[in-house]
Design a protein around this motif. Structure first.
Motif, PDB file in Angstrom:
ATOM      1  N   PHE A  67       0.833  -1.225   0.076  1.00 16.78           N
ATOM      2  CA  PHE A  67      -0.068   0.033  -0.069  1.00 16.78           C
ATOM      3  C   PHE A  67       0.903   1.197  -0.093  1.00 16.78           C
ATOM      4  CE2 PHE A  67       0.796  -0.927   4.329  1.00 16.78           C
ATOM      5  CZ  PHE A  67       1.124   0.323   5.096  1.00 16.78           C
ATOM      6  N   SER A  68       2.022   1.025   0.479  1.00 19.11           N
ATOM      7  CA  SER A  68       2.897   2.459   0.517  1.00 19.11           C
ATOM      8  C   SER A  68       4.038   2.323  -0.722  1.00 19.11           C
ATOM      9  CB  SER A  68       3.565   2.219   1.770  1.00 19.11           C
ATOM     10  OG  SER A  68       4.504   1.281   2.169  1.00 19.11           O
ATOM     11  N   LEU A  69       3.892   1.517  -1.745  1.00 19.33           N
ATOM     12  CA  LEU A  69       4.806   1.417  -2.738  1.00 19.33           C
ATOM     13  C   LEU A  69       4.588   2.688  -3.609  1.00 19.33           C
ATOM     14  CD1 LEU A  69       6.843  -0.693  -3.805  1.00 19.33           C
ATOM     15  CD2 LEU A  69       4.926  -1.656  -5.252  1.00 19.33           C
ATOM     16  N   GLU A  70       5.788   3.514  -4.007  1.00 20.87           N
ATOM     17  CA  GLU A  70       5.539   4.524  -4.921  1.00 20.87           C
ATOM     18  C   GLU A  70       6.118   4.409  -5.982  1.00 20.87           C
ATOM     19  OE1 GLU A  70       7.776   7.555  -2.625  1.00 20.87           O
ATOM     20  OE2 GLU A  70       6.228   7.655  -1.060  1.00 20.87           O
ATOM     21  N   GLU A  71       6.890   3.227  -6.440  1.00 27.66           N
ATOM     22  CA  GLU A  71       7.694   3.004  -7.621  1.00 27.66           C
ATOM     23  C   GLU A  71       7.643   1.643  -8.415  1.00 27.66           C
ATOM     24  OE1 GLU A  71      11.863   3.958 -10.131  1.00 27.66           O
ATOM     25  OE2 GLU A  71      11.550   4.740  -8.394  1.00 27.66           O
ATOM     26  N   VAL A  72       7.038   1.560  -9.388  1.00 27.83           N
ATOM     27  CA  VAL A  72       7.021   0.073 -10.005  1.00 27.83           C
ATOM     28  C   VAL A  72       7.506  -0.015 -11.341  1.00 27.83           C
ATOM     29  CG1 VAL A  72       5.393  -1.714 -10.641  1.00 27.83           C
ATOM     30  CG2 VAL A  72       4.958  -0.540  -8.410  1.00 27.83           C
ATOM     31  N   ALA A  73       8.403  -1.101 -11.440  1.00 29.23           N
ATOM     32  CA  ALA A  73       9.065  -1.318 -12.964  1.00 29.23           C
ATOM     33  C   ALA A  73       8.473  -2.579 -13.453  1.00 29.23           C
ATOM     34  CB  ALA A  73      10.439  -1.133 -12.814  1.00 29.23           C
ATOM     35  N   LEU A  74       7.745  -2.471 -14.380  1.00 25.57           N
ATOM     36  CA  LEU A  74       7.128  -3.997 -15.225  1.00 25.57           C
ATOM     37  C   LEU A  74       7.246  -3.641 -16.467  1.00 25.57           C
ATOM     38  CD1 LEU A  74       3.604  -3.663 -13.187  1.00 25.57           C
ATOM     39  CD2 LEU A  74       5.567  -5.309 -12.918  1.00 25.57           C
ATOM     40  N   HIS A  75       8.475  -3.135 -17.032  1.00 26.95           N
ATOM     41  CA  HIS A  75       8.667  -3.137 -18.444  1.00 26.95           C
ATOM     42  C   HIS A  75       9.249  -4.590 -18.910  1.00 26.95           C
ATOM     43  CE1 HIS A  75      12.303  -2.118 -16.122  1.00 26.95           C
ATOM     44  NE2 HIS A  75      12.900  -2.924 -17.005  1.00 26.95           N
ATOM     45  N   GLN A  76       8.972  -4.820 -20.244  1.00 26.74           N
ATOM     46  CA  GLN A  76       9.412  -6.147 -20.959  1.00 26.74           C
ATOM     47  C   GLN A  76       8.836  -7.249 -20.158  1.00 26.74           C
ATOM     48  OE1 GLN A  76      13.505  -5.833 -21.144  1.00 26.74           O
ATOM     49  NE2 GLN A  76      13.665  -4.346 -22.794  1.00 26.74           N
ATOM     50  N   GLN A  77       7.446  -7.303 -19.674  1.00 22.79           N
ATOM     51  CA  GLN A  77       6.778  -8.546 -19.159  1.00 22.79           C
ATOM     52  C   GLN A  77       5.607  -9.145 -19.925  1.00 22.79           C
ATOM     53  OE1 GLN A  77       7.965  -9.691 -16.169  1.00 22.79           O
ATOM     54  NE2 GLN A  77       9.603  -8.283 -16.085  1.00 22.79           N
ATOM     55  N   ASP A  78       5.586  -8.683 -21.259  1.00 21.59           N
ATOM     56  CA  ASP A  78       4.599  -9.071 -22.060  1.00 21.59           C
ATOM     57  C   ASP A  78       3.231  -8.810 -21.544  1.00 21.59           C
ATOM     58  OD1 ASP A  78       6.593 -10.055 -23.646  1.00 21.59           O
ATOM     59  OD2 ASP A  78       6.597 -11.832 -23.010  1.00 21.59           O
ATOM     60  N   ILE A  79       3.032  -8.022 -20.881  1.00 18.70           N
ATOM     61  CA  ILE A  79       1.610  -7.528 -20.513  1.00 18.70           C
ATOM     62  C   ILE A  79       0.601  -6.803 -21.409  1.00 18.70           C
ATOM     63  CG2 ILE A  79       0.612  -5.984 -18.673  1.00 18.70           C
ATOM     64  CD1 ILE A  79       3.079  -5.640 -17.232  1.00 18.70           C
ATOM     65  N   GLU A  80      -0.577  -7.573 -21.603  1.00 28.07           N
ATOM     66  CA  GLU A  80      -1.623  -7.192 -22.441  1.00 28.07           C
ATOM     67  C   GLU A  80      -2.397  -6.235 -21.850  1.00 28.07           C
ATOM     68  OE1 GLU A  80      -2.578 -10.585 -24.742  1.00 28.07           O
ATOM     69  OE2 GLU A  80      -0.775 -11.350 -24.955  1.00 28.07           O
ATOM     70  N   ARG A  81      -2.508  -6.361 -20.689  1.00 27.54           N
ATOM     71  CA  ARG A  81      -3.644  -5.042 -19.899  1.00 27.54           C
ATOM     72  C   ARG A  81      -3.240  -4.549 -18.700  1.00 27.54           C
ATOM     73  NH1 ARG A  81      -9.954  -7.499 -18.902  1.00 27.54           N
ATOM     74  NH2 ARG A  81     -10.637  -5.328 -18.379  1.00 27.54           N
ATOM     75  N   ILE A  82      -3.762  -3.546 -18.332  1.00 29.36           N
ATOM     76  CA  ILE A  82      -3.457  -2.765 -16.947  1.00 29.36           C
ATOM     77  C   ILE A  82      -4.879  -3.180 -16.060  1.00 29.36           C
ATOM     78  CG2 ILE A  82      -3.070  -0.813 -15.821  1.00 29.36           C
ATOM     79  CD1 ILE A  82      -1.968   0.490 -18.563  1.00 29.36           C
TER      80      ILE A  82
END
Length: 426
Positions: free
Chosen positions: A1-16
């Motif tokens: 809940f206190s997370l301020e930065e997330v890196a999800l690049h190059q993960q083959d994500i097709e939807r947020i």
């Protein structure tokens, strides 16, 4: 809940999904180089300052009105062709930087003027600073620029519809041809499967196609299928040729698959010592020892070490030891020919004398001693004790003696002879 930065690049994500519910305090979100076709589920991120969606399949800028703190938006190399959707960013008052390099909308005439006029809060567009004079001029020419942009946008939308129809038709024809080839496949064509696969691979990459979200997605799926096929090939058990340990005529072979050094010696106790230099830090559970009368087999992590012995040994009496310092495996193999001779204990002579001959035998001092008698003397053994004196030898009787602790001495018989080797009664 206190997370301020997330890196999800190059993960083959097709939807947020879900990120606006799980990370409400998010400030920086990296989603570049994925397969995201639509901006969604980020409107609740009130504290979001930087959103990176470069190298995705986004065609429309939308659903960012709720990001009140958004300062930087990166949409580099996407498929934004509806330039009028940029007006949805008017509510993001803190937006200072916008990147649209590599999108189809950047090829429209009047692109930069239109964006600068629609978003007066911007300070940088595609890495170039927006001057005050440029902003004023863009505002003055906004109506004319908007008309040109909307015309080009309509043409692009029609073009995209045609691309989608042709892409769908091509996909159907491709699936139909693959099904027909699969049903009419014969043994001769299966033998050329490898060559056909190489030709198809070359044809796929050399075939010209428009740069669209569909083509990018197709390329990704092609690479994904190829990667999965390679993983399946790795998972298949390789049919290794079984090494011959014992020939058909029963001859045992010397084998050293783990390539370990060893030393075979013989000690003074009629035992052969096999010192096998096993890896020091390898667990003992990975060793399997099999001792046979004529050979020794040690399996080290599935690899066989087999050695033919120069002499026959006793498998039941053999032992295996592992050094805790060097890790070496020591096998102690007693020889089957020639028993181990223990040291003889000290012996004392015992003599048997008769009227005919005298025999002297040496026997161990310890343990029970048995007297051996010459068979010729069996008849004379009955005369060793005279029959007439049987009644004279009676058992001694104890009597009370007042002077020795109340025990009386019995009267001594006249026929009694004191034997110095018999200890006195206490």
């Amino acid at each position: 809940f206190s997370l301020e930065e997330v890196a999800l690049h190059q993960q083959d994500i097709e939807r947020i999904e879900h990120i606006d519910k799980w990370c409400r305090d998010l400030k920086i979100l990296y989603l570049q180089n994925n397969l995201i076709p639509k901006i969604e589920n980020v409107g609740r991120l009130k504290k979001l300052e930087y959103l990176n969606l470069a190298l995705n399949n986004i065609e429309v800028i939308e659903n960012l009105e709720g990001c009140e703190s958004l300062q930087k938006l990166d949409l580099t190399v996407n498929f934004v062709g509806k330039l009028s959707s940029v007006e949805s960013l008017k509510q993001n008052f803190h937006l200072r930087e916008l990147y649209l390099v590599g999108n189809p909308c950047t090829e429209f005439h009047g692109y930069r003027q239109y964006v600068v006029a629609c978003l007066p809060q911007l300070q940088w567009l595609d890495g170039k600073e927006i001057g005050r004079g440029e902003c004023i001029q863009a505002q003055q020419e906004l109506d004319a620029v908007r008309r040109r942009v909307l015309e080009q946008e309509a043409d692009y939308i029609e073009k995209r519809k045609e691309q989608k129809r042709s892409g769908l038709k091509e996909t159907r024809e491709k699936l139909l041809s693959e099904n027909q080839n699969g049903t009419h496949q014969n043994p001769e064509s299966s033998s050329k499967a490898h060559t056909d696969a190489e030709d198809k691979e070359k044809e796929f990459w050399e075939k010209p196609c428009p740069f669209t979200p569909e083509s990018r997605l197709e390329a990704h799926r092609h690479l994904e299928d190829k990667r999965r096929a390679k993983e399946k090939e790795r998972e298949k058990p390789k049919n290794k040729t079984l090494r011959t340990l014992i020939t058909a005529d029963g001859r045992v072979l010397n084998i050293n698959e783990p390539k370990l050094d060893f030393n075979l010696t013989e000690d003074e106790n009629n035992c052969m010592l096999l010192d096998l230099r096993v890896y020091r830090h390898m667990d003992t559970s990975l060793l399997d020892v099999d001792v046979q009368p004529t050979y020794v087999r040690v399996t080290v992590k599935g690899k066989v070490f087999q050695l033919v012995l120069p002499a026959e040994v006793k498998p039941d009496s053999s032992t295996a030891q592992r050094s805790q310092t060097t890790g070496h495996l020591l096998l102690i193999l007693p020889l089957a020919i020639g028993e181990i001779k223990p040291k003889k204990p000290t012996a004392r002579p015992t003599s048997v004398t008769s009227n005919k001959n005298t025999r002297t035998e040496t026997r161990p001092a310890q343990g029970r001693e048995l007297l051996e008698v010459d068979p010729g003397l069996v008849g004379s053994l009955a005369n060793i004790v005279p029959k007439g004196n049987e009644s004279s030898h009676k058992p001694l009787q104890l009597s009370q003696h007042p002077q020795r602790c109340g025990v009386e001495e019995s009267p001594v018989s006249k026929d009694f002879v004191d034997d110095p080797e018999v200890p006195p009664l206490m």
